[in-house]
Structure formats: C-alpha cells, structure tokens
Scaffold this motif. Structure first.
Motif, PDB file in Angstrom:
ATOM      1  N   PRO A 318      -2.686  65.843  54.089  1.00 38.99           N
ATOM      2  CA  PRO A 318      -3.908  66.502  53.731  1.00 38.99           C
ATOM      3  C   PRO A 318      -3.987  67.457  52.404  1.00 38.99           C
ATOM      4  N   LYS A 319      -2.702  67.878  51.941  1.00 36.00           N
ATOM      5  CA  LYS A 319      -2.850  68.791  50.972  1.00 36.00           C
ATOM      6  C   LYS A 319      -2.536  68.045  49.653  1.00 36.00           C
ATOM      7  N   LEU A 320      -2.639  66.702  49.586  1.00 29.96           N
ATOM      8  CA  LEU A 320      -1.957  66.090  48.404  1.00 29.96           C
ATOM      9  C   LEU A 320      -3.370  66.188  47.386  1.00 29.96           C
ATOM     10  N   GLN A 321      -3.021  66.772  46.228  1.00 32.06           N
ATOM     11  CA  GLN A 321      -3.862  67.022  44.940  1.00 32.06           C
ATOM     12  C   GLN A 321      -3.388  65.968  43.716  1.00 32.06           C
ATOM     13  N   GLU A 322      -2.243  65.608  43.560  1.00 30.00           N
ATOM     14  CA  GLU A 322      -1.809  64.488  42.587  1.00 30.00           C
ATOM     15  C   GLU A 322      -0.963  63.630  43.235  1.00 30.00           C
ATOM     16  N   PHE A 323      -1.540  62.162  42.773  1.00 30.07           N
ATOM     17  CA  PHE A 323      -1.133  61.259  43.213  1.00 30.07           C
ATOM     18  C   PHE A 323      -1.016  59.822  42.305  1.00 30.07           C
ATOM     19  N   ASP A 324       0.486  59.753  41.991  1.00 31.17           N
ATOM     20  CA  ASP A 324       0.868  58.883  41.095  1.00 31.17           C
ATOM     21  C   ASP A 324       1.686  57.700  41.769  1.00 31.17           C
ATOM     22  N   ILE A 325       1.056  56.283  41.777  1.00 30.74           N
ATOM     23  CA  ILE A 325       1.322  55.305  42.568  1.00 30.74           C
ATOM     24  C   ILE A 325       1.483  54.065  41.563  1.00 30.74           C
ATOM     25  N   HIS A 326       2.684  53.255  41.832  1.00 29.03           N
ATOM     26  CA  HIS A 326       3.086  51.961  40.872  1.00 29.03           C
ATOM     27  C   HIS A 326       3.030  50.889  41.698  1.00 29.03           C
ATOM     28  N   LYS A 340      -9.928  49.291  57.359  1.00 28.89           N
ATOM     29  CA  LYS A 340     -10.813  48.873  58.504  1.00 28.89           C
ATOM     30  C   LYS A 340     -11.078  50.113  59.429  1.00 28.89           C
ATOM     31  N   ASN A 341     -10.343  51.343  59.184  1.00 30.90           N
ATOM     32  CA  ASN A 341     -10.474  52.317  59.999  1.00 30.90           C
ATOM     33  C   ASN A 341     -11.102  53.365  59.333  1.00 30.90           C
ATOM     34  N   LEU A 342     -11.796  53.184  58.214  1.00 35.13           N
ATOM     35  CA  LEU A 342     -12.716  54.251  57.405  1.00 35.13           C
ATOM     36  C   LEU A 342     -13.728  54.658  58.582  1.00 35.13           C
ATOM     37  N   GLU A 343     -14.071  55.940  58.692  1.00 32.93           N
ATOM     38  CA  GLU A 343     -15.040  56.330  59.323  1.00 32.93           C
ATOM     39  C   GLU A 343     -15.989  57.214  58.420  1.00 32.93           C
ATOM     40  N   SER A 344     -17.347  57.357  58.911  1.00 30.69           N
ATOM     41  CA  SER A 344     -18.276  58.060  58.365  1.00 30.69           C
ATOM     42  C   SER A 344     -17.971  59.434  57.864  1.00 30.69           C
ATOM     43  N   GLY A 345     -17.020  59.940  58.696  1.00 30.21           N
ATOM     44  CA  GLY A 345     -16.882  61.345  58.302  1.00 30.21           C
ATOM     45  C   GLY A 345     -15.381  61.524  57.624  1.00 30.21           C
ATOM     46  N   PHE A 346     -15.149  60.412  57.221  1.00 34.95           N
ATOM     47  CA  PHE A 346     -13.839  60.556  56.608  1.00 34.95           C
ATOM     48  C   PHE A 346     -13.862  60.934  55.036  1.00 34.95           C
ATOM     49  N   VAL A 347     -12.575  61.644  54.725  1.00 35.88           N
ATOM     50  CA  VAL A 347     -12.701  62.414  53.394  1.00 35.88           C
ATOM     51  C   VAL A 347     -11.497  62.818  52.942  1.00 35.88           C
ATOM     52  N   ILE A 348     -10.974  62.550  51.673  1.00 31.47           N
ATOM     53  CA  ILE A 348      -9.977  62.887  51.371  1.00 31.47           C
ATOM     54  C   ILE A 348      -9.962  64.392  50.483  1.00 31.47           C
ATOM     55  N   PRO A 349      -9.771  65.374  51.207  1.00 30.50           N
ATOM     56  CA  PRO A 349     -10.159  66.975  50.862  1.00 30.50           C
ATOM     57  C   PRO A 349      -9.499  67.428  49.373  1.00 30.50           C
ATOM     58  N   GLY A 350      -8.429  67.287  49.398  1.00 29.37           N
ATOM     59  CA  GLY A 350      -7.843  68.137  48.127  1.00 29.37           C
ATOM     60  C   GLY A 350      -7.580  67.288  46.930  1.00 29.37           C
ATOM     61  N   LEU A 351      -7.539  65.904  46.893  1.00 30.65           N
ATOM     62  CA  LEU A 351      -7.075  65.057  45.823  1.00 30.65           C
ATOM     63  C   LEU A 351      -7.932  65.123  44.608  1.00 30.65           C
ATOM     64  N   GLU A 352      -7.252  65.616  43.396  1.00 25.55           N
ATOM     65  CA  GLU A 352      -7.796  65.993  42.190  1.00 25.55           C
ATOM     66  C   GLU A 352      -7.417  64.840  41.218  1.00 25.55           C
ATOM     67  N   GLU A 353      -6.259  64.545  41.005  1.00 31.41           N
ATOM     68  CA  GLU A 353      -5.665  63.515  40.162  1.00 31.41           C
ATOM     69  C   GLU A 353      -4.898  62.346  40.575  1.00 31.41           C
ATOM     70  N   VAL A 354      -5.477  61.293  40.158  1.00 29.85           N
ATOM     71  CA  VAL A 354      -4.943  60.063  40.615  1.00 29.85           C
ATOM     72  C   VAL A 354      -4.241  59.078  39.385  1.00 29.85           C
ATOM     73  N   VAL A 355      -3.199  58.491  39.339  1.00 33.08           N
ATOM     74  CA  VAL A 355      -2.809  57.712  38.498  1.00 33.08           C
ATOM     75  C   VAL A 355      -2.196  56.497  39.036  1.00 33.08           C
ATOM     76  N   VAL A 356      -2.933  55.138  38.882  1.00 30.58           N
ATOM     77  CA  VAL A 356      -2.589  54.020  39.339  1.00 30.58           C
ATOM     78  C   VAL A 356      -1.822  53.160  38.431  1.00 30.58           C
ATOM     79  N   THR A 357      -0.877  52.637  38.579  1.00 33.74           N
ATOM     80  CA  THR A 357      -0.279  51.423  37.812  1.00 33.74           C
ATOM     81  C   THR A 357      -0.368  50.106  38.457  1.00 33.74           C
TER      82      THR A 357
END
Length: 419
Positions: A318-326, A340-357
């Motif tokens: 829940p505290k993830l702010q930067e996520f770099d995934i390859h 499939k498990n996404l709910e209407s109230g689902f949110v990623i609260p703290g994520l600010e930066e994403v790097v996807v390779t």
C-alpha cells in the motif's frame, strides 16, 4: 605569497597532495621548503616514476618524502611498490595515518603473497587507520592484522580471496561502519558479523553460487551481487536492499522483518519462485520497488514467471510510490485474469512514478489493459515511462502493439512518455 605570514603559507601548501607538486614546491624557496612538512596528505599517481632515471629506488624516494612530513594523515599510492618499501613507510607514519589507499597489484604474485611479511601484513603498522582502500588484492592467507579499533571504512576492489582469509581480515576491523567488496572472486561461503556495520556493498565475481550470512544489527544499506543463498536475520534498521545475480541463480533468501525497508531491487536471470514470493511478502512496506527477473525455476530448467494478481499485488504494497518493472515480471502482471478482481472502490493510493519495460508483443491486449488500469486506479501517478526494448517479430503484431502504445501516450501525454 612572500607577504603572507608563515602560518597562512603553511595552510595553503598543506592542501598540496600530488607528490610531483610537493617535489616542485620544495624547490621554490627555503620558506616553501620549511612549510611542506605540515602537509597532511600525499598522493602518488600510477605514473609517478614512469620516467625515473635517478639512482634512488622509487621506494626510497617515497620514504624520504614521508620522513620529511611531521604528521601525515593520508597516504595514497597507485605507483608500484614493494612490501619492504611499504613496511618502511608505515613504520614512520603509521601512528598518525588515518586514511590509507594502496594499489596492491599482486593478484598474480602468489609466491610473494605467501612470503612473510606480505604487503597486507605490513598494513598492521597503521593501527589508527579510519579508512583503508585496497585495489588488486590477493588474499589467500589470513593477513597478520592485530586490530584496527578506529577503522570505520574498508574497501577492497578487484580481489582474489579465500574465505578464511577474508573472515580473519574482517575480524580485525570490529568497528566498521562501511564495507565494500567489489569484483571479488574465489569466495564460496562468506560470513560477516559486525556489530556497527551500517552500509555494505558486496560484489562477488564468478559462477554466482556464493552463500552469504550477515549478522549486523545496525545495517541500513545492503547491496549483494553474485550470491545464491542469502541469510540476513537482523534487519530492523535496513532501509535499502538490492539483490542481483547476473550469472547464477538465487535459490534461498532468509530475512528478518523488513519493516523499515524503503527501497527494494531484485534482479537476475533466474530466481527461485519461493525466493521472489518471500521477498515481496517481507517488503510489504516498501516505497520504491525495482523488479527485473527473467525466469523462475528451482533447478536448471528455466520456467516462465507465475501469474501475479494485479489487485492483490497493490493491496499487499500500500505504500508503494515508485515502481520499475521489466519484461517477464510485467508479463506476469498482465495475464488474462489479473484484473478480474477489480472492484469499484479499488485504488492504488500512493503510486507516483511507474517505469515499464516491454520486450514482447505477446498478449498485447492484456498488457494494454494493465497499463490503462495503472493510470485509472493510480490516482496519484505523476509520471509513467514505457520503454520499448529489443522488440522483434516477423509479423505485424509489433507494429500494431507499438501503435496502441503510441495512441495510449497521446491520450495521456501529460503523464506518459515513450523511450
């Protein structure tokens, strides 16, 4: 300079470090010559004696310069030297030296290394060292070091080590706070127990099958490369952790609670699936996460990455702010049932930066859905970088996938960019 008081001249010249500059200053005037004994640091570059044609041996020249200094605190020698020369220098300046850096260049000198005293043995004369840096070290027998009670920083770069010799060397440095072993080969089983160690960077060169046991209750930063078995139980202070294995496999990891961990990086060609699962479970409070592992599998057979549930992953961090995934890791997050498990109230609260390779157009639709979901549910995302790396295919799927990514970038141009 002539109008300045002697104390000012001494202070200015005390900042001259290069041995050649010191020698030149020594010839300027008697006043300058009388001020040079007050310098604190002396540095001999690699080429200091390349064109030397004098009668005196380079070891003798270094000895004369050191003997003219009242209280030398730092000595850096990159030029070639002998164990006899080193012993004579440290006999003069050992009591005042705080920082010693030596280019040993004895990796191929097996016979010289086993003779006594060796270059490593001679260092024991500098008992008040606070920092020791060694380059090109052959440490196949335990150095005759009694103790360095004030030594806080030890760096060994490009070394061939035997496990008992390394263990003995570390035992002579009980108060270390910073330890760096870079480009070291020959180790098989390393055990480090240092009560005051705060920062540790280990880079073991070879087959990547080294085992490591670390017992350091104050460790805050730990970087490990080249180990397949890792045990670090005292982790209450650990804030930054990086584990990689470029040539071997990571089979077993055994850590204590990682409650203080802010940054986690896991890299390598192959990790045991259980090792990855445990690391992600222990690092539930992490804020910065870097993941680049291509395959799993417990043995020689390389297996694709197991599926990762999108919702469970972000609920678990829940505290993830930067996520770099390859590559493979991103593909594991993009399987058909991941969302499939996404709910209407689902949110990623703290994520600010994403790097996807992205490396493959396979499952392009699922990958696009995952990218869109990251933006949709990551309400705080400020930046998303999509890196296209070595994507090859003989059909039109690559072009179609790239068109989809470009369209996605244009629709979210303030946040998304392509590299």
């Amino acid at each position: 300079m002539e109008s300045l008081p002697d104390a000012i001249v001494q202070y200015i010249l005390s900042h001259v470090k290069n041995a050649k500059d010191v020698a030149v200053c020594n010839c300027v005037s008697k006043r300058w010559k009388d001020s040079l004994p007050y310098i604190k640091s002396l540095y001999f570059p690699r080429n200091s004696f390349d064109n030397h044609t004098g009668i005196d041996h380079p070891d003798s020249i270094v000895f004369k310069m050191i003997s003219s200094i009242f209280q030398l605190e730092e000595l850096v020698v990159y030029s070639p030297f002998s164990s006899t020369g080193l012993a004579s220098w440290l006999l003069l300046s050992g009591s005042s030296l705080k920082h010693l850096e030596l280019r040993m260049d004895n990796l191929a000198e097996y016979q010289t290394c086993i003779k006594s005293p060796s270059k490593l043995d001679c260092i024991s004369a500098a008992k008040n060292l606070e920092s020791l840096k060694l380059w090109g070290v052959l440490m196949i027998k335990s150095p005759r070091w009694h103790a360095f009670p004030k030594l806080q920083n030890l760096e060994i770069v490009s070394a061939r080590l035997e496990d008992p010799a390394l263990c003995a060397a570390l035992q002579a440095c009980p108060n270390l706070k910073n330890l760096l072993l870079l480009g070291c080969e020959g180790t098989r089983s390393v055990s480090i127990a240092l009560a005051h160690l705060e920062q540790c960077k280990l880079d073991f060169y070879g087959l990547g099958d080294c085992s490591l046991t670390l017992t350091c209750p104050k460790i805050e930063l730990l970087e490990i490369q080249g180990c397949s078995w890792i045990r670090v139980r005292e982790t209450n202070c650990l804030k930054k952790l990086s584990i990689s294995n470029n040539t071997g496999r990571v089979y077993i990891v055994d850590f204590g609670k990682l409650a203080a961990l802010d940054f986690l990086s896991i890299r390598g060609v192959q990790w045991c699936c259980d090792a990855i699962s445990k690391m992600l479970q222990w690092a539930s409070e992490v804020k910065h996460l870097y993941m680049k592992v291509e395959f799993t599998g417990d043995f020689d057979t390389l297996q694709p990455f197991p599926r990762i549930d999108f919702v469970d992953f972000f609920y678990s961090h829940p505290k993830l702010q930067e996520f770099d995934i390859h590559g493979a890791m991103f593909a594991a997050l993009c399987h058909r049932n991941s969302l499939k498990n996404l709910e209407s109230g689902f949110v990623i609260p703290g994520l600010e930066e994403v790097v996807v390779t992205v490396r493959s157009p396979l499952n392009a639709e699922q990958k696009m859905n995952t990218l869109e979901s990251l933006l949709k549910y990551g309400k705080s995302i400020k930046s998303m970088v999509i890196r296209i790396l070595q994507m090859k295919s003989n059909d039109s799927s690559v072009d179609d996938f790239f068109d989809d990514i470009c369209r996605f970038q244009r629709m979210n141009s303030k946040i998304v960019r392509i590299e």
